[in-house]
Design a protein around this motif. Structure first.
Motif, PDB file in Angstrom:
ATOM      1  N   ASP A   1       0.823  -1.210   0.000  1.00 19.52           N
ATOM      2  CA  ASP A   1       0.000   0.000   0.000  1.00 19.52           C
ATOM      3  C   ASP A   1       0.861   1.266   0.000  1.00 19.52           C
ATOM      4  O   ASP A   1       0.642   2.180  -0.792  1.00 19.52           O
ATOM      5  CB  ASP A   1      -0.947   0.012   1.212  1.00 19.52           C
ATOM      6  CG  ASP A   1      -2.107  -0.955   1.018  1.00 19.52           C
ATOM      7  OD1 ASP A   1      -2.367  -1.330  -0.135  1.00 19.52           O
ATOM      8  OD2 ASP A   1      -2.728  -1.341   2.026  1.00 19.52           O
ATOM      9  N   SER A   2       1.855   1.277   0.892  1.00 15.77           N
ATOM     10  CA  SER A   2       2.751   2.434   0.922  1.00 15.77           C
ATOM     11  C   SER A   2       3.491   2.573  -0.404  1.00 15.77           C
ATOM     12  O   SER A   2       3.702   3.683  -0.903  1.00 15.77           O
ATOM     13  CB  SER A   2       3.781   2.272   2.050  1.00 15.77           C
ATOM     14  OG  SER A   2       3.136   2.119   3.287  1.00 15.77           O
TER      15      SER A   2
ATOM     16  N   ARG B   1       2.509   1.776  -3.366  1.00 13.46           N
ATOM     17  CA  ARG B   1       1.661   2.307  -4.441  1.00 13.46           C
ATOM     18  C   ARG B   1       1.646   3.836  -4.423  1.00 13.46           C
ATOM     19  O   ARG B   1       1.575   4.470  -5.457  1.00 13.46           O
ATOM     20  CB  ARG B   1       0.223   1.767  -4.291  1.00 13.46           C
ATOM     21  CG  ARG B   1      -0.118   0.701  -5.331  1.00 13.46           C
ATOM     22  CD  ARG B   1      -1.610   0.379  -5.323  1.00 13.46           C
ATOM     23  NE  ARG B   1      -2.061  -0.157  -4.040  1.00 13.46           N
ATOM     24  CZ  ARG B   1      -1.939  -1.445  -3.675  1.00 13.46           C
ATOM     25  NH1 ARG B   1      -1.429  -2.319  -4.512  1.00 13.46           N
ATOM     26  NH2 ARG B   1      -2.351  -1.851  -2.496  1.00 13.46           N
ATOM     27  N   ARG B   2       1.723   4.401  -3.231  1.00 15.67           N
ATOM     28  CA  ARG B   2       1.668   5.859  -3.101  1.00 15.67           C
ATOM     29  C   ARG B   2       3.050   6.506  -3.225  1.00 15.67           C
ATOM     30  O   ARG B   2       3.186   7.718  -3.123  1.00 15.67           O
ATOM     31  CB  ARG B   2       1.061   6.236  -1.743  1.00 15.67           C
ATOM     32  CG  ARG B   2      -0.398   5.815  -1.593  1.00 15.67           C
ATOM     33  CD  ARG B   2      -0.995   6.392  -0.316  1.00 15.67           C
ATOM     34  NE  ARG B   2      -0.248   5.983   0.879  1.00 15.67           N
ATOM     35  CZ  ARG B   2      -0.539   4.890   1.600  1.00 15.67           C
ATOM     36  NH1 ARG B   2      -1.527   4.111   1.253  1.00 15.67           N
ATOM     37  NH2 ARG B   2       0.177   4.589   2.666  1.00 15.67           N
TER      38      ARG B   2
END
Lengths: 175, 175
Positions: B59-60, B62-63
């Motif tokens: 998740d991290s 992806r950002r």
């Protein structure tokens, strides 16, 4: 040359406040904490990534160019990264390398050596093609407990610019 | 450009016959076998050596600037070394680096990527100060399964000269 501060006590604070391009200046020096290189970790890293006799076996190492067991240079590089990530040199968005101008291992790392890292900012410049970021040139020297350099690199890092630093921007006016 | 041979089948033979400086020639290319980079290994390497969110957590990542989970560059470097050590590029005395003229990661390594290495000999020169050895400049390109370069280095290696290659030496005469 301004020594900003060492690793350790200030870690929690700096974790919460990453540095923008505008926070970095030529001559700033960032120091890391220390890490001891254990013999068994030297051998385990080498077995996985650099299975050459002088990194795996004391007897073979004695007869090699290293004259004794030495850590793989890539182990030194990886430990250097660990120390750097945990130091107070914390660009917003992380430590992202665009490439190196220089990279060498002037002396071997031996079992039991205690390493630390000193990173000096050599150059800070905004990107011409990407206005939201810039490049920072940093010399990172990994030293052992005797102060000998075991790795020297000069790398170029991608660092975001502070969003509010655009001249005339509303946040810049408020700052 | 002479392609010497790939990794794999010839490994046992080349293990027994390391290369002296005199065996290396400009334009020779050495190819490695292949290795797949598993997601869990990316995370484990990062946890030990490069604990930044884009190497640890999808998740991290992806950002982040990488737009998805990416291996630490030092993981790529270490895997490159593994592939190189197991290739047919085997200098007598091992692969011993004196430093790099160039070192960069042009593209990220993703979970499931299959890497291989191509090493081209760019320069071979005897040492002036140390007559028993020489320096070999090698460009090593690590490629993924699509043929994209994920790491490019130009390094200088220390390679021993063949002891019998001294002009007039008895073994040289017999060779």
């Amino acid at each position: 040359m301004a020594v900003v501060h060492g690793g350790g006590a200030a870690k929690e604070i700096s974790n919460m406040s990453g540095k923008y391009l505008e926070d970095l200046g030529v001559g700033q020096v960032y120091r890391s904490g220390r890490i001891t290189v254990e013999k068994e970790r030297i051998k385990a890293f080498a077995a996985e990534f650099d299975p050459q006799p002088f990194h795996l076996d004391e007897d073979s190492a004695r007869r090699s160019i290293f004259g004794g067991l030495a850590a793989s240079g890539w182990h030194t590089a990886a430990l250097t990264m660990r120390l750097l990530v945990e130091s107070d040199f914390k660009p917003v968005g992380g430590i992202v390398g665009a490439g190196f101008d220089e990279f060498r291992w002037p002396a071997p790392v031996r079992p039991g050596d205690e390493l630390h890292v000193e990173s000096e900012v050599l150059e800070v410049r905004p990107s011409r093609s990407r206005p939201h970021q810039g490049l920072v040139k940093v010399r990172t020297t990994t030293k052992n407990q005797k102060g000998e350099a075991v790795q020297i690199s000069v790398g170029n890092l991608v660092v975001p610019r502070r969003p509010t630093s655009v001249p005339g921007g509303s946040h810049a006016a408020a700052a």
